[in-house]
Design a protein around this motif. Structure first.
Motif, PDB file in Angstrom:
ATOM      1  N   ASP A 211       0.816  -1.215   0.000  1.00  0.00           N
ATOM      2  CA  ASP A 211       0.000   0.000   0.000  1.00  0.00           C
ATOM      3  C   ASP A 211       0.850   1.265   0.000  1.00  0.00           C
ATOM      4  N   VAL A 212       2.016   1.173   0.661  1.00  0.00           N
ATOM      5  CA  VAL A 212       2.915   2.318   0.773  1.00  0.00           C
ATOM      6  C   VAL A 212       4.275   1.914   0.203  1.00  0.00           C
ATOM      7  N   PRO A 213       4.881   2.716  -0.663  1.00  0.00           N
ATOM      8  CA  PRO A 213       6.181   2.360  -1.267  1.00  0.00           C
ATOM      9  C   PRO A 213       7.324   2.550  -0.282  1.00  0.00           C
ATOM     10  N   MET A 214       7.391   1.661   0.696  1.00  0.00           N
ATOM     11  CA  MET A 214       8.322   1.838   1.800  1.00  0.00           C
ATOM     12  C   MET A 214       8.666   0.488   2.397  1.00  0.00           C
ATOM     13  N   PHE A 215       9.901   0.350   2.856  1.00  0.00           N
ATOM     14  CA  PHE A 215      10.245  -0.809   3.672  1.00  0.00           C
ATOM     15  C   PHE A 215      11.090  -0.342   4.848  1.00  0.00           C
ATOM     16  N   SER A 216      11.130  -1.143   5.891  1.00  0.00           N
ATOM     17  CA  SER A 216      11.904  -0.801   7.086  1.00  0.00           C
ATOM     18  C   SER A 216      12.465  -2.075   7.688  1.00  0.00           C
ATOM     19  N   VAL A 217      13.482  -1.925   8.499  1.00  0.00           N
ATOM     20  CA  VAL A 217      14.137  -3.073   9.117  1.00  0.00           C
ATOM     21  C   VAL A 217      14.306  -2.809  10.610  1.00  0.00           C
ATOM     22  N   TYR A 218      13.949  -3.795  11.410  1.00  0.00           N
ATOM     23  CA  TYR A 218      14.191  -3.737  12.854  1.00  0.00           C
ATOM     24  C   TYR A 218      15.031  -4.938  13.236  1.00  0.00           C
ATOM     25  N   MET A 219      16.187  -4.693  13.821  1.00  0.00           N
ATOM     26  CA  MET A 219      17.086  -5.766  14.231  1.00  0.00           C
ATOM     27  C   MET A 219      17.235  -5.732  15.742  1.00  0.00           C
ATOM     28  N   SER A 220      16.729  -6.751  16.388  1.00  0.00           N
ATOM     29  CA  SER A 220      16.780  -6.836  17.845  1.00  0.00           C
ATOM     30  C   SER A 220      18.111  -7.414  18.291  1.00  0.00           C
ATOM     31  N   SER A 221      18.592  -6.947  19.442  1.00  0.00           N
ATOM     32  CA  SER A 221      19.826  -7.486  20.007  1.00  0.00           C
ATOM     33  C   SER A 221      19.536  -8.604  20.999  1.00  0.00           C
ATOM     34  N   ASP A 222      18.310  -9.107  21.003  1.00  0.00           N
ATOM     35  CA  ASP A 222      17.958 -10.210  21.890  1.00  0.00           C
ATOM     36  C   ASP A 222      18.922 -11.370  21.669  1.00  0.00           C
ATOM     37  N   PRO A 223      19.517 -11.903  22.732  1.00  0.00           N
ATOM     38  CA  PRO A 223      20.540 -12.943  22.572  1.00  0.00           C
ATOM     39  C   PRO A 223      19.990 -14.263  22.068  1.00  0.00           C
ATOM     40  N   GLU A 224      18.685 -14.480  22.198  1.00  0.00           N
ATOM     41  CA  GLU A 224      18.086 -15.734  21.748  1.00  0.00           C
ATOM     42  C   GLU A 224      17.628 -15.610  20.300  1.00  0.00           C
ATOM     43  N   GLY A 225      18.595 -15.543  19.387  1.00  0.00           N
ATOM     44  CA  GLY A 225      18.266 -15.522  17.971  1.00  0.00           C
ATOM     45  C   GLY A 225      17.686 -14.218  17.465  1.00  0.00           C
ATOM     46  N   GLY A 226      17.880 -13.132  18.220  1.00  0.00           N
ATOM     47  CA  GLY A 226      17.376 -11.843  17.752  1.00  0.00           C
ATOM     48  C   GLY A 226      15.867 -11.811  17.672  1.00  0.00           C
ATOM     49  N   ILE A 372      24.214  -1.945   9.421  1.00  0.00           N
ATOM     50  CA  ILE A 372      23.078  -1.835  10.322  1.00  0.00           C
ATOM     51  C   ILE A 372      23.121  -2.877  11.432  1.00  0.00           C
ATOM     52  N   SER A 373      23.626  -4.056  11.154  1.00  0.00           N
ATOM     53  CA  SER A 373      23.538  -5.117  12.168  1.00  0.00           C
ATOM     54  C   SER A 373      24.729  -5.155  13.109  1.00  0.00           C
ATOM     55  N   LEU A 374      25.388  -4.012  13.298  1.00  0.00           N
ATOM     56  CA  LEU A 374      26.458  -3.936  14.297  1.00  0.00           C
ATOM     57  C   LEU A 374      25.813  -3.769  15.669  1.00  0.00           C
ATOM     58  N   ILE A 375      25.276  -4.861  16.169  1.00  0.00           N
ATOM     59  CA  ILE A 375      24.552  -4.831  17.432  1.00  0.00           C
ATOM     60  C   ILE A 375      25.006  -6.015  18.275  1.00  0.00           C
ATOM     61  N   GLU A 376      25.469  -5.773  19.449  1.00  0.00           N
ATOM     62  CA  GLU A 376      25.872  -6.853  20.346  1.00  0.00           C
ATOM     63  C   GLU A 376      25.222  -6.640  21.706  1.00  0.00           C
ATOM     64  N   ARG A 377      24.886  -7.703  22.360  1.00  0.00           N
ATOM     65  CA  ARG A 377      24.310  -7.614  23.695  1.00  0.00           C
ATOM     66  C   ARG A 377      25.383  -8.025  24.706  1.00  0.00           C
ATOM     67  N   TRP A 378      25.663  -7.176  25.654  1.00  0.00           N
ATOM     68  CA  TRP A 378      26.673  -7.449  26.665  1.00  0.00           C
ATOM     69  C   TRP A 378      26.006  -7.573  28.029  1.00  0.00           C
TER      70      TRP A 378
END
Length: 379
Positions: A211-226, A372-378
């Motif tokens: 419906d809308v010409p748009m995409f987005s990405v959300y990358m979680s830092s959750d340690p259990e498989g994101g 974008i996926s430079l995300i680590e959980r410490w």
């Protein structure tokens, strides 16, 4: 995380995110770099591929659309599932804003990498048609080549008909053998596509699937498989961020290229004091820049050469400087735990720098790549 996700959202076309959202779950797996390091094989990999990540200066030019820095894919950690054909054949892919082609291994591929991944069988699809033209993507460690076919491609209920895609017949060396993904689905602009192929998302828009010409990405830092990570076609989910979006114009339609105002290290502007250009890339966990600048940055954060790359002392993270990227007047600050990669080697913590030198030289000058996926959980 709330701020990091905006680095991709700023690239989207201006508009309101009303309408049906089509969600593609993303799964997080250990990157190939982590797997090789854990097995003590990473430095041998650099040597076998004639790569020295401390002095990595391969030149990639914007006018060679078939040129991709393969080294980025060693650091990709977030993957999704698509299907091709009827009945559907499923593949695990990288959704990559740093390229524009879709490709998967062909049943006719005899390379070692193809034997460890799902391959596409055109004879088993009722909707397949052979285009027959050849394609080749030049990577830093060899070329991936094959033929172009056309079939329906489905992504979580969105089915693109007549999508042209690459069926790889040869894949470079051992690079893809241990990779967690079968292929790559490019989300870049059509001008970047090899062979003049229309990218999947452009066909989604042309076939009125969103419906809308748009995409987005959300990358979680959750340690259990994101858990909770997702790619959304047709808009964005307000619950994935707080505050307002920072809309930034695309300066060149090839990669998702934007302007950087400045890069600060520890509160001092060290790079791009007069502004510079960057591309936003979901296909890597790294932040790359001109090799000479990255060398200065490594020195500023206290990173030292080790086994062909840069490492930092894990115990020093609390005294290392923040690194801030200012985009369209808004500062995005990465703390040391965000720009370093945590691994465990023989039960011991190993911290490597998330910055890497890479020479991409379009006519306007060198580019920085914001992974974008430079995300680590410490903990």
């Amino acid at each position: 995380m709330k701020r990091l996700v905006l680095l991709l959202l700023v690239l989207l076309d201006l508009g309101q995110a009303h309408g049906l959202l089509h969600r593609v779950p993303l799964r997080r797996h250990p990157s190939l770099r982590k797997k090789l390091r854990a097995r003590g094989q990473l430095s041998e990999f650099w040597k076998s591929q004639n790569l020295d990540m401390i002095q990595f200066t391969e030149t990639c030019t914007m006018d060679q659309s078939a040129n991709e820095p393969l080294i980025n894919y060693l650091d990709m950690e977030y993957f999704g599932t698509i299907s091709i054909g009827s009945p559907p054949q499923n593949f695990t892919v990288i959704f990559d804003t740093g390229s524009s082609n879709l490709w998967v291994p062909s049943v006719y591929c005899t390379s070692s990498a193809c034997k460890t991944h799902t391959r596409f069988y055109p004879s088993q699809s009722n909707t397949y048609s052979m285009v027959g033209s050849q394609f080749s993507i030049q990577y830093g460690t060899g070329s991936l080549s094959g033929i172009i076919g056309a079939d329906q491609v489905s992504v979580e209920g969105l089915t693109v008909v007549g999508q042209r895609f690459g069926e790889s017949v040869t894949e470079p060396g051992q690079t893809f053998v241990d990779a967690e993904f079968d292929g790559i689905l490019g989300l870049g602009y059509p001008s970047l596509a090899v062979g003049g192929v229309t990218p999947v998302f452009d066909n989604m828009m042309a076939q009125n699937l969103v419906d809308v010409p748009m995409f987005s990405v959300y990358m979680s830092s959750d340690p259990e498989g994101g858990a909770g990570s997702e790619l959304i076609f047709g808009g964005y989910d307000h619950s994935h961020f707080s505050g307002s979006l920072n809309w930034v114009p695309v300066t060149k339609q090839g990669y998702w290229q934007i302007a950087l105002d400045a890069i600060q290290v520890g509160g001092t502007v060290m790079f791009c004091s007069q502004g510079c250009q960057a591309i936003v890339d979901t296909g890597t966990s790294l932040i790359t820049g001109p090799p000479d600048k990255i060398k200065q940055l490594q020195e500023a954060i206290g990173a030292q050469p080790m086994d062909g790359e840069y490492a930092v002392e894990c115990v020093n993270l609390n005294v290392m400087p923040d690194v801030t990227f200012t985009i369209n007047g808004v500062p995005y600050t990465l703390q040391p735990t965000a720009y370093t990669l945590l691994d465990f080697v023989d039960g011991m913590q190993f911290c490597s720098s998330g910055f890497q030198g890479l020479d991409i030289q379009p006519p306007a000058g060198p580019l920085w790549i914001l992974g974008i996926s430079l995300i680590e959980r410490w903990k």
